[in-house]
Each structure stands twice: as C-alpha cells, then as structure tokens.
Design an enzyme around this catalytic site. Structure first.
Site, PDB file in Angstrom:
ATOM      1  N   HIS A  53       0.753  -1.271   0.114  1.00 22.28           N
ATOM      2  CA  HIS A  53       0.014  -0.038   0.074  1.00 22.28           C
ATOM      3  C   HIS A  53       0.862   1.376  -0.058  1.00 22.28           C
ATOM      4  O   HIS A  53       0.763   2.165   0.599  1.00 22.28           O
ATOM      5  CB  HIS A  53      -0.977   0.176   1.156  1.00 22.28           C
ATOM      6  CG  HIS A  53      -2.016  -1.182   1.258  1.00 22.28           C
ATOM      7  ND1 HIS A  53      -3.290  -0.930   0.709  1.00 22.28           N
ATOM      8  CD2 HIS A  53      -2.006  -2.413   1.727  1.00 22.28           C
ATOM      9  CE1 HIS A  53      -3.910  -2.297   0.802  1.00 22.28           C
ATOM     10  NE2 HIS A  53      -3.106  -2.901   1.448  1.00 22.28           N
ATOM     11  N   ASN A  63     -10.695  -3.240   2.085  1.00 19.89           N
ATOM     12  CA  ASN A  63     -10.211  -3.519   0.499  1.00 19.89           C
ATOM     13  C   ASN A  63     -11.696  -3.652  -0.215  1.00 19.89           C
ATOM     14  O   ASN A  63     -12.624  -3.509   0.400  1.00 19.89           O
ATOM     15  CB  ASN A  63      -9.682  -4.791   0.500  1.00 19.89           C
ATOM     16  CG  ASN A  63      -8.226  -4.810   0.866  1.00 19.89           C
ATOM     17  OD1 ASN A  63      -7.537  -3.845   1.147  1.00 19.89           O
ATOM     18  ND2 ASN A  63      -7.314  -5.890   1.307  1.00 19.89           N
TER      19      ASN A  63
HETATM   20  C1  HEM Z   1      -3.103 -11.486   7.115  1.00 23.68           C
HETATM   21  C2  HEM Z   1      -3.674 -10.331   6.886  1.00 23.68           C
HETATM   22  C3  HEM Z   1      -2.955  -9.081   6.841  1.00 23.68           C
HETATM   23  C4  HEM Z   1      -1.719  -8.587   6.993  1.00 23.68           C
HETATM   24  C5  HEM Z   1      -0.577  -9.291   7.608  1.00 23.68           C
HETATM   25  C6  HEM Z   1      -1.650  -7.162   6.545  1.00 23.68           C
HETATM   26  C7  HEM Z   1      -0.618  -6.451   6.687  1.00 23.68           C
HETATM   27  C8  HEM Z   1      -0.339  -5.007   6.190  1.00 23.68           C
HETATM   28  C9  HEM Z   1       0.947  -4.300   6.327  1.00 23.68           C
HETATM   29  C10 HEM Z   1       2.094  -4.694   6.767  1.00 23.68           C
HETATM   30  C11 HEM Z   1       0.523  -2.961   5.873  1.00 23.68           C
HETATM   31  C12 HEM Z   1       1.548  -1.978   5.693  1.00 23.68           C
HETATM   32  C13 HEM Z   1       1.532  -1.149   7.179  1.00 23.68           C
HETATM   33  C14 HEM Z   1       2.672   0.015   6.984  1.00 23.68           C
HETATM   34  O1  HEM Z   1       3.405  -0.071   6.370  1.00 23.68           O
HETATM   35  O2  HEM Z   1       2.536   0.800   7.992  1.00 23.68           O
HETATM   36  C15 HEM Z   1      -0.764  -3.077   5.667  1.00 23.68           C
HETATM   37  C16 HEM Z   1      -1.497  -2.056   5.110  1.00 23.68           C
HETATM   38  C17 HEM Z   1      -3.036  -2.184   4.637  1.00 23.68           C
HETATM   39  N1  HEM Z   1      -3.694  -3.124   4.771  1.00 23.68           N
HETATM   40 FE1  HEM Z   1      -3.387  -5.011   5.493  1.00 23.68          FE
HETATM   41  N2  HEM Z   1      -2.891  -7.009   5.988  1.00 23.68           N
HETATM   42  C18 HEM Z   1      -3.668  -8.099   6.117  1.00 23.68           C
HETATM   43  C19 HEM Z   1      -4.868  -7.825   5.804  1.00 23.68           C
HETATM   44  C20 HEM Z   1      -5.713  -6.895   5.520  1.00 23.68           C
HETATM   45  C21 HEM Z   1      -7.073  -6.877   4.997  1.00 23.68           C
HETATM   46  C22 HEM Z   1      -7.928  -7.944   5.456  1.00 23.68           C
HETATM   47  C23 HEM Z   1      -7.553  -5.627   4.721  1.00 23.68           C
HETATM   48  C24 HEM Z   1      -8.664  -4.657   4.205  1.00 23.68           C
HETATM   49  C25 HEM Z   1      -9.637  -5.714   4.019  1.00 23.68           C
HETATM   50  C26 HEM Z   1      -6.013  -4.796   4.614  1.00 23.68           C
HETATM   51  C27 HEM Z   1      -6.193  -3.715   4.305  1.00 23.68           C
HETATM   52  C28 HEM Z   1      -4.955  -2.827   4.354  1.00 23.68           C
HETATM   53  C29 HEM Z   1      -4.830  -1.418   3.939  1.00 23.68           C
HETATM   54  C30 HEM Z   1      -6.093  -0.434   3.366  1.00 23.68           C
HETATM   55  C31 HEM Z   1      -3.732  -0.884   4.272  1.00 23.68           C
HETATM   56  C32 HEM Z   1      -3.001   0.318   4.010  1.00 23.68           C
HETATM   57  C33 HEM Z   1      -3.434   1.308   5.086  1.00 23.68           C
HETATM   58  C34 HEM Z   1      -3.076   2.760   4.902  1.00 23.68           C
HETATM   59  O3  HEM Z   1      -3.228   3.481   3.509  1.00 23.68           O
HETATM   60  O4  HEM Z   1      -2.492   3.407   5.766  1.00 23.68           O
HETATM   61  N3  HEM Z   1      -5.046  -5.435   5.057  1.00 23.68           N
HETATM   62  N4  HEM Z   1      -1.359  -4.503   5.785  1.00 23.68           N
END
Ligand code: HEM
Length: 310
Positions: free
Chosen positions: A131, A203
């Site tokens: 992201h 998402n």
């Molecule tokens: C096993 C499940 C998941 C893991 C391990 C995971 C991990 C991560 C990580 C490491 C980041 C980056 C954080 C950063 O750099 O500060 C991230 C960002 C993000 N994740 Fe996930 N994620 C998972 C599931 C999901 C799900 C289910 C959704 C939405 C339905 C999601 C939506 C997002 C979004 C929108 C961001 C960006 C947030 C922003 O714009 O500040 N993630 N995720």
C-alpha cells in the site's frame, strides 16, 4: 488621442488586466498563481510571504486521539525567537558539541547533539512494503443511523456528522507506479469522532489472499517486483506470483476477484469496501455484537446482548 505618456497607458492596461485575472481566478482554482496579484514593477521592496491559498490550508490540529488542540494550523516548529530542543529548552549554540577539554572526545551527555543527530537520522522514512502508493482526501461522514441497533458509538447515530480523512491505495505498486494497474485497492479511514479517532481499513474485495498472517511475507515477496530487476511493477505478471497462487486455494479465490472488473475500478467512487474480518461492536447495553462486512446486516450480525466486553 490619449494625453498620457505611452508608459503610463501600458502600465494602466497591464494593471487592469492583472486585476481582471485576479478576479477571474478564485483562490479555489488549482493552478491560480498565488493568493495575491503579481506586481509588474521590479520587486525592490521586501514583503512578508503571501498568505496560503484556501486549498493550501492545513486541517485542524488534533491530538492522535482526535481532540482539537487549538494550535493554529499554520504553527511550525522553530519559528520562535529562540532555537530550542524538542522539549522547548532554549539553546545557546547548535554548532559545537560538548567535549572533554579543548581537544577531548565528544561527550555523550550532550543531549542536544544526540537529539539533533537522531532527528537527522530519521528524516528519511523508508517506503512502505505494501500500500505504498495512495491518494487521500479530507471529507465529512454522515451516518444513516442504520448501525444504531448494533453500536453505541456516537458517530454512527443517525445524522451524526464526523470529519474524516481517507486514503485510497493500491497494494503492490512501489513509488512511481501507475494508479491504473490491475490490483486490489485498499482504503484507510480516520474518523475524527467526539470520542476519539476511529481507524477503519478495508479492501474493495470481500476475500483475502491468505488466511494466516504468517504467509504475508511470502505472498508479498511473490508479488512485489523482482528485487534484481524491479519489474514487473505494480502487477501480478510474475512466475513467483503464479507459483504462490497455484499452491494456495485462498489466493486462487482472491485472484478470481482480482481478475474481475474490481481489479481495475473506474474511479474511487466506484469502489465497494469490505473489512473482510469480523468487527466487534459494543451496543447500548454494553454487550458484544459481531459484525461481518460480507452479506446483509441481518445475516451478518451475531448479537450477544448478555456478554460484557472484556
Ligand atoms: C493476514 C492479513 C494481513 C496482513 C498481515 C496485513 C499487513 C499489512 C501491512 C504490513 C501493511 C502496511 C503497514 C505499514 O506499512 O504501515 C498493511 C496495510 C494495509 N492493509 Fe493490510 N494486512 C492484512 C490484511 C488486510 C485486510 C483483510 C485488509 C482489508 C480488507 C487490509 C487492508 C490494508 C490497507 C487498506 C492498508 C493500507 C493502510 C493505509 O493506507 O494507511 N489488510 N497491511
């Protein structure tokens, strides 16, 4: 015949045209040159910087929990008469570190030296792994009130208006990647409610590539550009990606969604949002309500009115 000198006529024409232009370009139009009308004379008199245009303003200053601080949005660090440490202690000097004698070694108890260098060391923030590419907007959220049955959160009561900031993003693209690629889209929302900041991510697909967070590094390594050649960028056209997908049924499920039109939304307005996991809300009675973001409210909510939040 105009009795004035030609130079005066030209000056008059230019000034009138500039005034008309300033009227035509309201401060809200992006690309308008500035908040003041540019002068045609040679700039010989110093003046303070022009005030920012309306759309260049900053939002309200708030604490991390969303409370209004009252600090003016234009306030900046180190704009006062004295140079200070981060805690506001005045500094006499920022050019010489504390040493043991005129030729002695630098002393670790020089707090300002260590603070200055630590600040400097942290000026570059590494790019996020996922992201990384996104665009955000401030706005306002008005609740329809349909969630009142499930939660006592004030911002979800009917007609409650809450300032929000939302950031839309792609998952795989690195810095400089296109916004138009086929990818899952995410959004992160901050609701600045009266009861504190509520963060919500989602998402635009109702399923997720993996079911166990321990596989997250593996799926992302498989899908990000090859580290030795940095291509393909922001896409899933990799052998490594298809190796992963072929070996994980949950990733196959998500890939089917990704390859549908949802992978290339027409605009941010055309994106649905899913939390994928289950939210735990607390109702008026203090009981737990489990809410899934998939399906209709009646089928998605399990009410446990008797259960107190732990
Ligand atoms: C096993 C499940 C998941 C893991 C391990 C995971 C991990 C991560 C990580 C490491 C980041 C980056 C954080 C950063 O750099 O500060 C991230 C960002 C993000 N994740 Fe996930 N994620 C998972 C599931 C999901 C799900 C289910 C959704 C939405 C339905 C999601 C939506 C997002 C979004 C929108 C961001 C960006 C947030 C922003 O714009 O500040 N993630 N995720």
């Amino acid at each position: 015949m105009d009795p004035r000198k030609p130079v005066e006529v030209v000056k008059d024409v230019v000034e009138t045209a500039a005034a008309k232009m300033a009227d035509a370009l309201t401060p809200d139009v992006p690309g308008a040159p500035g908040s003041g009308t540019p002068a045609v004379e040679e700039p010989t008199t110093p003046h303070d910087p022009l005030p920012p245009k309306r759309e260049q303003g900053t939002p309200d200053t708030r604490t991390p929990t969303g409370a209004v601080t009252g600090v003016p949005p234009t306030a900046k660090g180190q704009q006062d008469e004295y140079l200070t440490t981060a805690q506001g202690a005045r500094l006499r000097d920022t050019d010489h570190s504390l040493k043991a004698g005129p030729r002695g070694p630098v002393l670790l108890q020089d707090h300002h030296l260590r603070e200055k260098i630590t600040h400097f060391d942290h000026e570059r923030i590494p790019e996020r792994v996922v992201h990384a590419r996104g665009a955000g907007a401030h706005g306002s959220f008005t609740a329809y009130g349909s969630a009142e049955r499930f939660t006592r959160a004030g911002f979800l009561k009917k007609d409650a208006q809450t300032p929000v900031f939302v950031r839309f993003s792609t998952v795989l693209g690195s810095r400089g990647s296109a916004d138009t690629v086929r990818d899952t889209r995410g959004f992160a929302t901050k609701f600045y409610t009266d009861e504190g900041t509520f963060d919500l991510v989602g998402n635009n697909m109702p399923v997720f590539f993996i079911q166990d967070a321990i596989k997250f590094p593996d799926i992302i390594h498989a899908a990000k550009p090859h580290p030795d050649r940095e291509i393909p960028q922001a896409q899933s056209a990799h052998d490594t990606f298809w190796d992963f997908v072929s070996l994980h049924t949950e990733a196959q499920h998500h890939t089917m969604w990704n390859m549908s039109d949802r992978g290339i939304p027409r605009s941010y307005r055309m994106m649905e949002g899913f939390g994928v996991h289950t939210f735990r809300l607390v109702n008026e009675a203090g009981g737990t309500v489990l809410v899934s973001s998939i399906g209709s409210p009646s089928s998605a909510c399990t009410r446990w009115p008797g259960r107190k939040p732990s």
